[in-house]
Design a protein around this motif. Structure first.
Motif, mmCIF file in Angstrom:
data_model
loop_
_atom_site.group_PDB
_atom_site.id
_atom_site.type_symbol
_atom_site.label_atom_id
_atom_site.label_comp_id
_atom_site.label_asym_id
_atom_site.label_seq_id
_atom_site.Cartn_x
_atom_site.Cartn_y
_atom_site.Cartn_z
ATOM 1 N N MET A 275 1.199 -1.502 0.039
ATOM 2 C CA MET A 275 -0.066 -0.259 0.095
ATOM 3 C C MET A 275 0.871 1.049 0.157
ATOM 4 S SD MET A 275 -2.848 1.022 2.906
ATOM 5 C CE MET A 275 -1.934 0.656 3.792
ATOM 6 N N GLY A 276 0.546 1.929 -0.561
ATOM 7 C CA GLY A 276 1.377 3.215 -0.815
ATOM 8 C C GLY A 276 0.453 4.239 -1.327
ATOM 9 N N ASN A 277 1.225 5.557 -0.522
ATOM 10 C CA ASN A 277 0.155 7.331 -1.313
ATOM 11 C C ASN A 277 1.243 7.843 -1.581
ATOM 12 O OD1 ASN A 277 0.858 8.206 1.217
ATOM 13 N ND2 ASN A 277 -0.587 8.240 2.393
ATOM 14 N N ASP A 278 0.559 8.722 -2.683
ATOM 15 C CA ASP A 278 1.698 9.746 -2.525
ATOM 16 C C ASP A 278 0.704 11.670 -2.910
ATOM 17 O OD1 ASP A 278 4.358 10.782 -2.872
ATOM 18 O OD2 ASP A 278 3.610 11.799 -4.929
ATOM 19 N N LEU A 279 1.164 12.745 -2.612
ATOM 20 C CA LEU A 279 0.726 14.215 -2.470
ATOM 21 C C LEU A 279 1.421 14.769 -2.873
ATOM 22 C CD1 LEU A 279 -1.624 15.926 -1.939
ATOM 23 C CD2 LEU A 279 -0.657 16.324 -0.390
ATOM 24 N N THR A 280 1.305 15.253 -4.190
ATOM 25 C CA THR A 280 2.218 15.958 -5.143
ATOM 26 C C THR A 280 1.902 17.040 -5.530
ATOM 27 O OG1 THR A 280 2.910 13.971 -6.267
ATOM 28 C CG2 THR A 280 3.089 15.672 -7.374
ATOM 29 N N ASN A 281 2.801 18.562 -5.417
ATOM 30 C CA ASN A 281 2.614 19.420 -5.927
ATOM 31 C C ASN A 281 2.471 19.800 -7.450
ATOM 32 O OD1 ASN A 281 3.361 22.833 -6.066
ATOM 33 N ND2 ASN A 281 2.853 22.522 -3.707
ATOM 34 N N HIS B 93 -4.788 -1.826 -7.107
ATOM 35 C CA HIS B 93 -6.050 -0.887 -6.815
ATOM 36 C C HIS B 93 -5.523 0.676 -6.800
ATOM 37 C CE1 HIS B 93 -8.523 -4.700 -6.720
ATOM 38 N NE2 HIS B 93 -7.569 -4.530 -5.700
ATOM 39 N N LEU B 94 -5.877 1.798 -8.066
ATOM 40 C CA LEU B 94 -5.421 2.767 -7.766
ATOM 41 C C LEU B 94 -6.518 4.319 -8.089
ATOM 42 C CD1 LEU B 94 -3.231 5.288 -9.034
ATOM 43 C CD2 LEU B 94 -3.279 4.522 -11.484
ATOM 44 N N THR B 95 -6.364 5.407 -7.067
ATOM 45 C CA THR B 95 -7.224 5.978 -7.201
ATOM 46 C C THR B 95 -6.258 7.029 -7.065
ATOM 47 O OG1 THR B 95 -9.312 7.260 -6.278
ATOM 48 C CG2 THR B 95 -7.323 5.999 -4.857
ATOM 49 N N LEU B 96 -7.178 8.069 -8.220
ATOM 50 C CA LEU B 96 -6.118 9.657 -7.997
ATOM 51 C C LEU B 96 -7.134 10.449 -8.419
ATOM 52 C CD1 LEU B 96 -5.174 8.711 -11.934
ATOM 53 C CD2 LEU B 96 -4.040 8.791 -10.132
ATOM 54 N N THR B 97 -6.976 11.873 -7.773
ATOM 55 C CA THR B 97 -7.847 13.108 -7.734
ATOM 56 C C THR B 97 -6.591 14.644 -7.355
ATOM 57 O OG1 THR B 97 -9.461 14.142 -6.007
ATOM 58 C CG2 THR B 97 -7.420 13.296 -4.648
ATOM 59 N N ASP B 98 -7.124 14.976 -8.106
ATOM 60 C CA ASP B 98 -6.348 16.449 -8.214
ATOM 61 C C ASP B 98 -7.107 17.869 -7.533
ATOM 62 O OD1 ASP B 98 -8.150 16.750 -10.327
ATOM 63 O OD2 ASP B 98 -6.309 18.169 -10.841
ATOM 64 N N ASP B 99 -6.778 18.869 -6.720
ATOM 65 C CA ASP B 99 -7.332 19.724 -6.654
ATOM 66 C C ASP B 99 -6.332 20.609 -5.982
ATOM 67 O OD1 ASP B 99 -9.152 21.986 -5.855
ATOM 68 O OD2 ASP B 99 -9.262 21.224 -3.751
ATOM 69 N N HIS B 100 -6.249 22.390 -7.138
ATOM 70 C CA HIS B 100 -5.094 22.813 -7.740
ATOM 71 C C HIS B 100 -4.909 23.731 -5.790
ATOM 72 C CE1 HIS B 100 -2.351 25.783 -8.538
ATOM 73 N NE2 HIS B 100 -2.262 24.612 -9.598
ATOM 74 N N TRP C 9 -3.151 21.009 -5.248
ATOM 75 C CA TRP C 9 -2.333 19.219 -4.978
ATOM 76 C C TRP C 9 -2.594 18.235 -6.147
ATOM 77 C CZ3 TRP C 9 1.256 20.188 -1.946
ATOM 78 C CH2 TRP C 9 1.486 21.029 -1.345
ATOM 79 N N ALA C 10 -2.438 17.271 -6.409
ATOM 80 C CA ALA C 10 -2.520 16.076 -6.968
ATOM 81 C C ALA C 10 -1.914 14.725 -6.017
ATOM 82 C CB ALA C 10 -1.518 15.252 -8.042
ATOM 83 N N GLN C 11 -3.245 13.790 -5.772
ATOM 84 C CA GLN C 11 -2.927 13.299 -5.163
ATOM 85 C C GLN C 11 -3.462 10.796 -5.928
ATOM 86 O OE1 GLN C 11 -5.484 13.357 -1.393
ATOM 87 N NE2 GLN C 11 -4.294 12.460 0.036
ATOM 88 N N ALA C 12 -2.705 10.407 -5.443
ATOM 89 C CA ALA C 12 -2.979 8.848 -5.545
ATOM 90 C C ALA C 12 -2.315 8.233 -4.463
ATOM 91 C CB ALA C 12 -1.965 8.599 -6.156
ATOM 92 N N PHE C 13 -3.560 6.852 -4.661
ATOM 93 C CA PHE C 13 -3.579 5.727 -3.594
ATOM 94 C C PHE C 13 -3.157 4.047 -4.396
ATOM 95 C CE2 PHE C 13 -5.248 8.980 -0.901
ATOM 96 C CZ PHE C 13 -5.529 8.549 0.101
ATOM 97 N N VAL C 14 -2.165 3.337 -4.066
ATOM 98 C CA VAL C 14 -2.301 2.030 -4.717
ATOM 99 C C VAL C 14 -1.853 1.512 -3.900
ATOM 100 C CG1 VAL C 14 0.080 0.556 -5.644
ATOM 101 C CG2 VAL C 14 -0.763 3.127 -6.076
ATOM 102 N N ILE C 15 -3.573 0.123 -3.950
ATOM 103 C CA ILE C 15 -3.200 -0.711 -2.952
ATOM 104 C C ILE C 15 -3.170 -2.725 -3.678
ATOM 105 C CG2 ILE C 15 -4.470 -2.653 -1.849
ATOM 106 C CD1 ILE C 15 -5.937 -0.553 -0.702
ATOM 107 N N ILE C 16 -1.733 -3.152 -3.568
ATOM 108 C CA ILE C 16 -1.819 -4.183 -3.830
ATOM 109 C C ILE C 16 -2.145 -5.714 -3.550
ATOM 110 C CG2 ILE C 16 0.650 -5.383 -5.475
ATOM 111 C CD1 ILE C 16 1.724 -2.546 -5.452
ATOM 112 N N GLU C 17 -2.871 -6.051 -3.993
ATOM 113 C CA GLU C 17 -3.614 -7.607 -3.475
ATOM 114 C C GLU C 17 -2.980 -8.809 -4.031
ATOM 115 O OE1 GLU C 17 -8.282 -8.424 -2.653
ATOM 116 O OE2 GLU C 17 -8.279 -6.991 -4.478
ATOM 117 N N ALA C 18 -2.968 -8.871 -3.438
ATOM 118 C CA ALA C 18 -2.583 -10.769 -3.927
ATOM 119 C C ALA C 18 -3.423 -11.926 -3.750
ATOM 120 C CB ALA C 18 -1.448 -11.502 -3.274
ATOM 121 N N LEU C 19 -4.053 -12.462 -5.123
ATOM 122 C CA LEU C 19 -5.689 -12.966 -5.134
ATOM 123 C C LEU C 19 -4.986 -14.306 -5.462
ATOM 124 C CD1 LEU C 19 -7.892 -10.665 -7.129
ATOM 125 C CD2 LEU C 19 -7.789 -11.252 -4.786
ATOM 126 N N PRO C 20 -5.739 -15.084 -5.318
ATOM 127 C CA PRO C 20 -5.448 -16.635 -5.446
ATOM 128 C C PRO C 20 -5.814 -17.064 -7.451
ATOM 129 C CG PRO C 20 -6.848 -17.301 -4.077
ATOM 130 C CD PRO C 20 -7.087 -15.690 -3.719
#
Length: 136
Positions: free
Chosen positions: A5-11, A112-119, A121-132
């Protein structure tokens, strides 16, 4: 099971400065051709488009636990859209290799990735899932 799991906030202003200072050299080094084409189609939100993708790359690098080391480069991580329009990641090179190392035997990765922005700022969240395997 969640394996990363990771996230980032970018200017956005920081990305705009890099684009202005380094131009195409920055774009080619950090973004895929698909990402560059998408940004070029959005002249009024070009910087935001790049900033969200930058945030996604940073969030993925955190999710795999290496950052940008062990052969993982920004250009190895590309934001693409599923047929539904939802964003996901297409991985090559060191990014794909590192993800493969993380996935337990008999499983496959789902990103799983989600992106958003509101000047500004730009933000992303990543979740990596291991599935059978075969469960998707």
């Amino acid at each position: 099971m969640i394996i990363g799991m990771g996230n980032d906030l970018t200017n956005m202003d920081r990305i705009a400065n890099s684009l202005e200072r380094w131009g195409e050299k920055f774009e080619k080094r950090c973004f895929t051709d698909i990402e560059r084409a998408k940004a070029d189609k959005r002249p009024f939100t070009r910087v935001g488009t790049f900033a969200k993708r930058w945030a996604a790359k940073e969030a993925f690098a955190k999710a795999i636990g290496t950052g940008f080391s062990r052969g993982v480069f920004h250009k190895d991580i590309g934001v693409v859209n599923k047929p539904s329009g939802a964003p996901t990641l297409y991985l090559t090179g060191g990014a794909a290799d590192r993800l493969a190392e993380m996935v337990p035997e008999g499983h496959e990765a789902a990103i799983h990735l989600t992106l958003t922005d509101d000047h500004p700022w730009a933000q992303a969240f990543v979740i990596i899932e291991a599935l059978p395997k075969g469960s998707r």
